[in-house]
Design a protein around this motif. Structure first.
Motif, PDB file in Angstrom:
ATOM      1  N   UNK A 109      -2.140   6.742   3.449  1.00 48.31           N
ATOM      2  CA  UNK A 109      -3.480   6.290   3.044  1.00 48.31           C
ATOM      3  C   UNK A 109      -3.513   5.926   1.561  1.00 48.31           C
ATOM      4  N   UNK A 110      -2.949   6.780   0.710  1.00 48.64           N
ATOM      5  CA  UNK A 110      -3.033   6.529  -0.726  1.00 48.64           C
ATOM      6  C   UNK A 110      -2.232   5.299  -1.135  1.00 48.64           C
ATOM      7  N   UNK A 111      -1.128   5.029  -0.424  1.00 48.41           N
ATOM      8  CA  UNK A 111      -0.377   3.798  -0.726  1.00 48.41           C
ATOM      9  C   UNK A 111      -1.210   2.559  -0.406  1.00 48.41           C
ATOM     10  N   UNK A 112      -1.944   2.612   0.690  1.00 44.62           N
ATOM     11  CA  UNK A 112      -2.719   1.446   1.126  1.00 44.62           C
ATOM     12  C   UNK A 112      -4.063   1.337   0.420  1.00 44.62           C
ATOM     13  N   UNK A 113      -4.599   2.480  -0.054  1.00 48.30           N
ATOM     14  CA  UNK A 113      -5.952   2.478  -0.616  1.00 48.30           C
ATOM     15  C   UNK A 113      -5.998   3.294  -1.900  1.00 48.30           C
TER      16      UNK A 113
END
Length: 294
Positions: A109-113
């Motif tokens: 999630x943190x990589x994408x957002x």
């Protein structure tokens, strides 16, 4: 402004201290409170010589508006810092689900957002959104919380596991002769063992003599320590299974009629950060749903 003055005055128990914090005059804060009291037609404070004290009505009112003020402050900070491109999202999640299922998936999630900051709190049971300043709750329940959005995320599907030491003493499979005192129970689903035995077609006694744990993570560690066999979802048992600390006692899984839901009030539904997190969460759940064995 009157609500901000109310919160600061109640917290600091002084109009003067509230004025200093808010960069206002003491008279301006006092006038804001008096105007609010006039509008509500009730007294919010008892004015004592040593400090301000909220009345019962004042405490109730602040309990209601306090979380809204915190959300407003967070929204303002997010818009200023990120110009509306993301922001922070406060989510309550059960400790076991958060630690064993959600957290290991969060790097995706943190990589994408990277524009969204996720802040987590934990509690046992359902969240009271009026008293707890969170935007959403990932919690175990029946999906029928009135007045709230209830989005199904995951089933609770559990299979039996035990440590090698327990197996050496009680056998490598569960039978009608397995003593009930040798089973670890989880208080959220106290009938889980009985339901599992029924599902497996095994006749057992009527007792629940084994130890009980409020957190599923505690039940897991109790089983690893050899204190009993335990019912666990695969996402919690996988590491202990791979390391040999636990062994699976049956291929049968029991699926609870309750499950994990993302629950949130209507005002949270308008948050872009929650819309993004919800979509990601449901995609993660769908990706793992094919591994449930009945």
């Amino acid at each position: 402004m009157s609500l901000v003055c109310l919160e600061a005055s109640a917290r600091l128990r002084s109009f003067t201290a509230a004025a200093q914090e808010l960069h206002l005059t003491q008279g301006a804060v006092s006038r804001q409170i008096m105007a609010l009291e006039s509008r509500l037609d009730l007294k919010l404070f008892v004015r004592r010589r040593d400090a301000l004290v909220l009345t019962e009505a004042g405490r109730y009112y602040l309990d209601e508006v306090g979380p809204l003020l915190q959300r407003l402050e967070r929204a303002t900070a997010n818009v200023m810092a990120l110009k509306g491109r993301g922001g922070s999202l406060a989510v309550s999640v059960g400790a076991s689900l958060g630690s064993y299922w959600l957290i290991p998936r969060l790097p995706d999630f943190t990589r994408a957002h990277s524009e969204i900051t996720l802040n987590f709190a934990t509690r046992v049971g359902s969240v009271d959104f009026k008293s707890m300043p969170v935007d959403a709750s990932l919690e175990f329940g029946d999906g029928k919380r009135a007045g709230l959005h209830n989005d199904f995320v995951l089933p609770l599907a559990m299979a039996p596991y035990a440590a090698p030491a327990w197996i050496a003493k009680n056998g490598k499979s569960l039978t009608s002769r397995t003593p009930m005192s040798a089973l670890v129970h989880h208080t959220t689903v106290l009938d889980a063992w009985r339901k599992w035995f029924d599902h497996a077609g095994i006749q057992i006694g009527t007792g629940q003599e084994g130890p009980r744990y409020e957190l599923m993570s505690m039940a897991l560690n109790a089983a690893i320590a050899g204190l009993g066999a335990v019912l666990l979802p695969d996402f919690m048992a996988s590491d202990a299974l791979a390391s040999g600390r636990l062994r699976r006692l049956s291929k049968k899984q029991w699926v609870s009629p309750r499950g994990y839901y993302l629950v949130y009030p209507e005002e949270s539904a308008r948050l872009e950060a929650l819309t993004v997190f919800r979509a990601w969460l449901l995609a993660q759940a769908r990706a793992g749903s094919s591994h449930i064995e009945l």
